[in-house]
Design an enzyme around this catalytic site. Structure first.
Site, PDB file in Angstrom:
ATOM      1  N   CYS B  97     113.856  23.933 -58.206  1.00 38.56           N
ATOM      2  CA  CYS B  97     112.872  23.289 -57.324  1.00 38.56           C
ATOM      3  C   CYS B  97     111.659  22.842 -58.145  1.00 38.56           C
ATOM      4  O   CYS B  97     111.759  21.915 -58.934  1.00 38.56           O
ATOM      5  CB  CYS B  97     112.502  24.232 -56.175  1.00 38.56           C
ATOM      6  SG  CYS B  97     111.637  23.375 -54.838  1.00 38.56           S
ATOM      7  N   HIS B 222     117.875  25.910 -53.841  1.00 41.94           N
ATOM      8  CA  HIS B 222     117.519  27.255 -54.305  1.00 41.94           C
ATOM      9  C   HIS B 222     118.720  28.202 -54.317  1.00 41.94           C
ATOM     10  O   HIS B 222     118.975  28.868 -53.323  1.00 41.94           O
ATOM     11  CB  HIS B 222     116.460  27.856 -53.373  1.00 41.94           C
ATOM     12  CG  HIS B 222     115.102  27.268 -53.520  1.00 41.94           C
ATOM     13  ND1 HIS B 222     114.189  27.726 -54.435  1.00 41.94           N
ATOM     14  CD2 HIS B 222     114.491  26.251 -52.872  1.00 41.94           C
ATOM     15  CE1 HIS B 222     113.062  27.019 -54.342  1.00 41.94           C
ATOM     16  NE2 HIS B 222     113.223  26.120 -53.388  1.00 41.94           N
ATOM     17  N   GLU B 224     118.832  31.046 -55.691  1.00 43.01           N
ATOM     18  CA  GLU B 224     118.339  32.432 -55.565  1.00 43.01           C
ATOM     19  C   GLU B 224     118.100  32.812 -54.107  1.00 43.01           C
ATOM     20  O   GLU B 224     117.937  33.975 -53.787  1.00 43.01           O
ATOM     21  CB  GLU B 224     117.091  32.638 -56.424  1.00 43.01           C
ATOM     22  CG  GLU B 224     115.761  32.185 -55.837  1.00 43.01           C
ATOM     23  CD  GLU B 224     115.526  30.673 -55.839  1.00 43.01           C
ATOM     24  OE1 GLU B 224     116.486  29.904 -56.071  1.00 43.01           O
ATOM     25  OE2 GLU B 224     114.377  30.256 -55.574  1.00 43.01           O
TER      26      GLU B 224
END
Lengths: 967, 263
Positions: B97, B222, B224
């Site tokens: 990002c 994302h 994660e």
């Protein structure tokens, strides 16, 4: 030398902002504009050569792929073009208003190796293609491009060769207020002219105090007392005396209430005496136990007035403020999620209906959402939950509730400054922000019109606050300070004062870092500049403390010490400007008595037999602003940052159904979660605030139950937004709501752990005053023992059974259904906590046992809306019979079963193989097996006469629900 | 070679996805340090003690001027040589990002020779809005980080400036030809998307790219945030087959690569 750098898009690059502005102009009814382009302007002042400024433009300010630049200076001044079909409007921030980009641009320039830059300001130039009259352009400027409280149109005819940031240091002049010899009339005048908002009784008390002291007060002292005793800080109405007159069963009764807060809200908490409540009512936020290592805390604030004037800045600093509340709870908590609730006037309000001086509700809403988005997203706090309700009477006073939950280690709950500890202010610098009108209209300021901004309209700096958060947590874990609090309303005066209340404190104002010179001592003391925290630090830790803050590039400065003298002593250079007795300051204010009256009114009700076409009615109710999808808002908030989100605000097969409570698991890798919900229903309150309060608690609790939260571990917050409490009818309805809060908290076993009130939400236009409907927000936070067991509201599988849990009553009063007829009605939903708790406990058990595939609470729009939402969220249809719904009451009708908003009800989905276990678990609870989930994407409802009364495709239902706010 | 691969998660003012990024690498068996850029610039900590540099999401310096610009400038000016050496040493970089925006604006991605000069960009979404939603991503290209990912994956995006643009078709062509496009937005079945499946209007639906070596990954979505099963937006509709979500593979790939190459 002042340089002007214009940055524009390269040819062919899509200008998203320009398109957006163009749409807003079309919304104004101006149709002759065919395109808008936007350019960013940087004004850079400093000793830089043309070559150097070119380097800054090329390497820092311009994106080489999408943008180009043009550079101007006084040798080569910019001259705007203007034709009948082409217009330029350039908007810049007023001097003194924080320019959000200034700081980091200066840093970037420094990184490039240029040290000679004194100041940077930015502006935006709108290039408007199409014919527009001067009147059109003024309208576009006023309604779309600028807010004149913080911005202005740049006039290129006025030659600008400096950004004029420098001002001289203020020349000290002590101002003493002639109070001890003042007559009552004079006292009133002093209060009014100084905008102290102190009544005569309070002014007399102050006069008498200073007579005893034997001198007149310094302005700083008087101002400090006014701040400390203000409604905002002291909650005079809630803590004062109330003569309450009310009607019960046709008879007028009278009650004398001393301290409404203690006799209702706080009373419930102390009677419940839950062992998991750790710290309630006396800190910034209420603290409860979470797991074996950590506690969590919750606070909801309001930021109504600032948001009415400048929606972006108001909401922006509202979030910033509540986050500082969390940072300043105990020795500091880390925010893990935000929740935001707004009340606006309907977005389709015509410009003609707007009272003078108000902003259009659509603009207010867009600005507020953008303000929340900006601060929450940039701080990296997920905004996981919220609500928006609409009513005409919020036109002059939109409501903006900002809430936040934080987590902290168990041993960081208590704080205590010690004698000898140093006072440290850290974070943003202090400017003239937030100093009330009196100061800057007094004419004593030398640069007043340029440097000063109205205090109510600040813009936040979320990155500054993020840095403060990072540094604070580091310092907390190293045990470097003994106490902390946030600078909120009242600025240093309230933060330092509060911390020093018991010990006494001495402060040197000339040490406070300033944004610019020229502030007077009192301005420094009461400025509400954002992003500041105050710490008490023992001398042996001070170097480490300052090092930690420096390591995160946060300015931290020692400004005083805690003395043990129990006085508030303030100095500016060598002059003492305040010497107040702490006891007088915090306990010396006279108790006030207000009158309150409550009388139930009769409202127009539905006279006919109800709607003939219930399918159409369902579509109308789904498309009601209070019911419809808020996806436009939700998707602008980052609700997944921190990686904690478990039940998201939007759920289902296409992630577009409205979930009940949101659930987060704040510690990565742990299954322990927090469920967050809110209950709000101002329409119920228009009929009876008591039942509004009960319903709000019921709604907040049942949403947590619905997702699988632990019923025994729900804490709640109250938030009262009301009209002028000096008017007995307004205060009467508030008392009635507070009594409902007490009953509900006891009944549902949910202690209040914190709360807030915002009164005087009225808008005067000539002689008319528009008061908001008394609006109570109940926010709830529950513990989820195992997030892996959570349930969402979307239907999962065709063939599964559909149940309605709980009784439906003859309770259309206040419903959205009646609102579609423009009616309020009288049969407001009541609540029976005893019955409700039995239902909630049984459902909780069923969810824990894994017998429930989907669960959704019935709130606005009743069963009809809840069922439709479950169907389209799951991409499945449903086939149900209304005669299976348990209905208690007279005059049983299809529309009542479908649309009544009776409390304590759920619709749940159960797999056929779990039917037996589910029904056993729900034994003794009102339960109706009303039908089945079907793969055919149609919702079919059979009425009491066993013929079809509602029949609609889920796509049609979803479209009706999504259309209104798909902006 | 230390026992565990060493990861540096770089942070500065406005970084806000550092903790979940640290968590993801730790779960995959790495030794992770969260480091402020100040410590690198002051040489208190050396980049070369690490195998993986991760630049997490956030709003560094408020995304003022434009997203990622100021941190990119800082990296280029103060740590350009260090980063060059880090790459030449065969080590790994991931930017998620805001981290991707930084890598692009610092000229580290898509990587064109030895100079750090920006050649593509990430700009405002076509909707002119911040978009927080989940995206289906089609894997492609050749990248250490995405090895073995052969089906459509599902990650959330949360950004206002994620539209991948190139100055001309030639550069775009080159990225395709060199197998540098690692993730493209798609429909659930892999078909070409419209808005909002392509949430920002990226050219060629590009969501993530790698450098010619395949060792540097930048992506807007994302991974994660889809590291664990329960982070999936409709996990209550799914049968739980694993503790981890689609994103875990990316972090595991990075850690495993280091274990193989830096014995």
């Amino acid at each position: 030398m002042l340089w002007r750098i214009e940055i524009k898009h390269k040819e062919g690059v899509f200008d998203a902002l320009g398109e957006d502005v163009e749409r807003s102009i079309i919304d104004l009814g101006i149709s002759s504009i065919y395109s808008v382009a936007v350019e960013n302007i940087f004004m850079v002042e400093g000793s830089l050569s043309k070559k150097q400024i070119q380097t800054i433009a090329d390497e820092l300010l311009v994106d080489p792929i999408t943008q180009t630049s043009a550079i101007y200076s006084h040798k080569n001044p910019y001259i705007p073009k203007e034709t009948k079909a082409y217009h330029e409007i350039e908007i810049a921030y007023n001097t003194g208003v924080m320019d959000p980009v200034e700081h980091s641009t200066l840093k970037g320039i420094k990184d490039l190796g240029f040290d000679g830059v004194a100041a940077v300001r930015t502006a935006r130039k709108y290039l408007i293609n199409g014919k527009a009259s001067q009147k059109d352009l003024a309208l576009i400027t006023d309604k779309v491009l600028a807010n004149k409280l913080i911005q202005h149109v740049v006039d290129h005819k006025v030659k600008q060769d400096t950004l004029n940031i420098k001002t001289a240091k203020d020349k000290f002049k002590l101002i003493v207020v002639d109070l001890i010899d003042a007559s009552d009339a004079k006292l009133k005048k002093i209060s009014e002219e100084g905008q102290l908002f102190l009544n005569l009784n309070e002014m007399k008390t102050i006069r008498d105090h200073f007579r005893k002291v034997g001198r007149n007060p310094i302005d700083c002292e008087l101002e400090t007392i006014a701040q400390t005793w203000s409604e905002h800080c002291y909650h005079k109405t809630f803590r004062g005396n109330i003569d309450y007159k009310y009607e019960e069963k046709g008879r007028i009764k009278v009650k004398n209430i001393s301290n409404l807060l203690k006799s209702t809200i706080a009373k419930a908490t102390f009677e419940l005496n839950k062992p998991w409540c750790v710290s309630v009512f006396h800190d910034n936020a209420g603290v409860v136990k979470f797991d074996s290592k950590d506690h969590i805390c919750f606070k909801v604030e309001t930021h109504n007035h600032p948001s009415a004037l400048e929606p972006f800045g108001g909401a922006n600093t509202g979030i910033g403020g509540v986050l500082r509340d969390i940072l300043g709870t105990g020795l500091g908590a880390k925010p893990v999620c935000n929740t935001d609730v707004f009340c606006f006037a309907p977005p389709e309000t015509s410009f003609d209906e707007l009272p003078a001086g108000t902003l259009h509700p659509k603009r207010v809403m867009k600005g507020v959402v953008a303000g929340v988005r900006d601060y929450g997203n940039k701080m990296g706090i997920p905004t996981v939950n919220g609500a928006i309700i609409f009513d005409k009477r919020y036109i002059g006073n939109p409501l903006v509730y900002c809430g936040s939950i934080g987590i902290m280690p168990k041993d960081k709950v208590y704080k205590k400054a010690k004698v000898g500890d140093l006072v440290v202010v850290a974070g943003g610098r202090t400017g003239r922000d937030g100093i009330h009108g009196a100061t800057f209209s007094s004419g004593e300021l030398t640069t007043e019109s340029e440097v000063v901004s109205s205090g109510a309209v600040q813009i936040g700096d979320p990155i500054q606050e993020k840095k403060v958060l990072d540094a604070l947590i580091k310092a907390r874990d190293l045990n470097l300070y003994t106490a902390v609090t946030d600078c909120g309303a009242g600025g240093l005066s309230s933060a330092v004062g509060e911390m020093g209340e018991e010990l006494g404190v001495s402060v040197n104002l000339e040490k406070v870092p300033l944004k610019y010179d020229g502030l007077k001592y009192m301005e420094i003391w009461i400025s509400e500049s954002q992003e500041r925290m105050v710490f008490s630090v023992s001398p042996e830790n001070i170097d480490k403390m300052l090092d930690v803050f420096a390591s995160e590039n946060v300015e931290a400065t020692v400004i005083g010490e805690f003395t043990g003298r129990k006085r508030l002593e303030i100095f500016y250079d060598d002059h003492q400007v305040c010497d107040l007795d702490m006891q007088f300051l915090y306990e010396g204010n006279p108790k006030i008595t207000k009158k309150a009256v409550w009388k139930q009114k009769q409202h127009k009700d539905l006279t006919k037999k109800g709607a003939a076409n219930l399918t159409q009615k369902l579509l109308d109710v789904l498309g009601h602003y209070n019911v419809c999808s808020k996806e436009w808002v939700i998707r602008q908030y980052d609700h997944e940052v921190q990686g904690s989100s478990i039940v998201k605000p939007l759920v289902g097969v296409n992630a577009d159904g409205p979930s009940d409570a949101s659930v987060i698991a704040p510690k990565l890798g742990s299954k322990k979660g927090i469920a967050v919900s809110n209950g709000i229903n101002a329409r119920f309150g228009m009929i009876d605030p008591f039942w509004m309060a009960m319903s709000c608690v019921d709604e907040a609790v049942r949403q947590i139950v619905s997702v699988g939260g632990n019923l025994e571990r729900i804490a709640i917050l109250d938030n009262f937004c009301w009209g002028n409490p000096d008017k007995p009818d307004r205060l009467g309805s508030m008392v009635r709501a507070a009594e409902g809060c007490y009953k509900a908290a006891i009944g549902y076993g949910t202690p209040f752990i914190s709360g807030k009130d915002s009164l005087y939400n009225e808008y005067a236009e000539g002689k008319k005053s528009i008061a908001i409907p008394g609006t109570l927000l109940i926010s709830a936070m529950g513990i989820v023992d195992n997030v892996g067991k959570c349930v969402t509201m979307d239907f999962k599988k065709a063939g599964n059974l559909i149940y309605v849990i709980g009784n439906t009553y003859d309770e259309l009063g206040g419903s959205i259904y009646l609102d579609t007829y423009g009616l309020l009605g009288n049969t407001v939903p009541q609540a029976n906590p005893k019955k409700a708790m039995k239902t909630f406990a049984a459902l909780s058990k069923a969810i824990k046992g894994g017998f429930v595939s989907a669960s959704h609470d019935c709130s606005e729009g009743g069963i009809a809306v809840a069922l439709s939402e479950m169907a389209f969220a799951g991409g499945l249809g449903a086939n149900v019979a209304l005669n299976k719904v348990v209905y208690k009451g007279k005059d049983k009708r299809n529309d009542k079963i479908l649309f009544a908003e009776s409390n304590s009800r759920f619709i749940v989905e159960v797999e056929p193989k779990r039917q037996k276990k589910f029904e056993q678990t729900l034994k003794g609870v009102s339960l109706g097996l009303i039908g089945q989930v079907q793969s055919d994407p149609i919702v079919t409802m059979y009425g009491l006469d066993k013929t079809i009364c509602v029949n609609a495709n889920i796509e049609e239902l979803k479209e009706a629900w999504q259309r209104p706010l798909r902006w | 070679m230390p026992k565990k691969p060493k990861v540096i998660v770089l942070r500065t003012a406005g970084t806000n996805c550092d903790e979940e990024t640290v968590f993801a690498f730790q779960q995959c068996g790495a030794d992770v340090d969260s480091v402020h850029i100040k410590q690198l610039c002051a040489k208190e900590i050396s980049l070369h003690d690490y195998h993986i540099l991760a630049i997490p999401g956030g709003f560094t310096y408020g995304d003022d001027i434009e997203s990622g610009r100021i941190l990119a400038n800082e990296l280029r000016v103060h740590l350009g040589g260090e980063i060059r050496k880090f790459i030449d040493d065969g080590k790994l970089i991931i930017g998620i990002c805001n981290g991707f925006q930084v890598l692009v604006k610092a000229g580290i991605l898509p990587g064109n020779g030895s100079s750090l000069a920006q050649s593509v960009s990430l700009t405002f979404n076509n909707s002119n809005k911040f978009e927080a939603r989940w995206s289906y991503l089609k894997p492609g290209g050749q990248c250490v980080w995405t090895e073995g990912i052969d089906h459509v994956v599902y990650f959330p995006v949360a950004h206002a400036e994620g539209k991948f643009v190139t100055p001309d078709d030639k550069i775009l062509r080159k990225l395709i030809d060199r197998n540098q496009i690692v993730f493209s937005y798609c429909e659930p079945d892999g078909a070409d998307p419209d808005y909002p499946d392509n949430p920002n209007g990226s050219y060629e639906n590009i969501a993530g790219i790698t450098d010619p070596t395949g060792r540097i990954l930048g992506l807007m979505p994302h991974p994660e945030r889809h590291f664990l099963f329960n982070q999936h937006p409709s996990w209550t509709r799914l049968k739980k087959t694993a503790k981890f979500g689609d994103g875990a593979r990316i972090f595991q790939n990075g850690v495993d690569y280091v274990k193989r190459k830096f014995k």
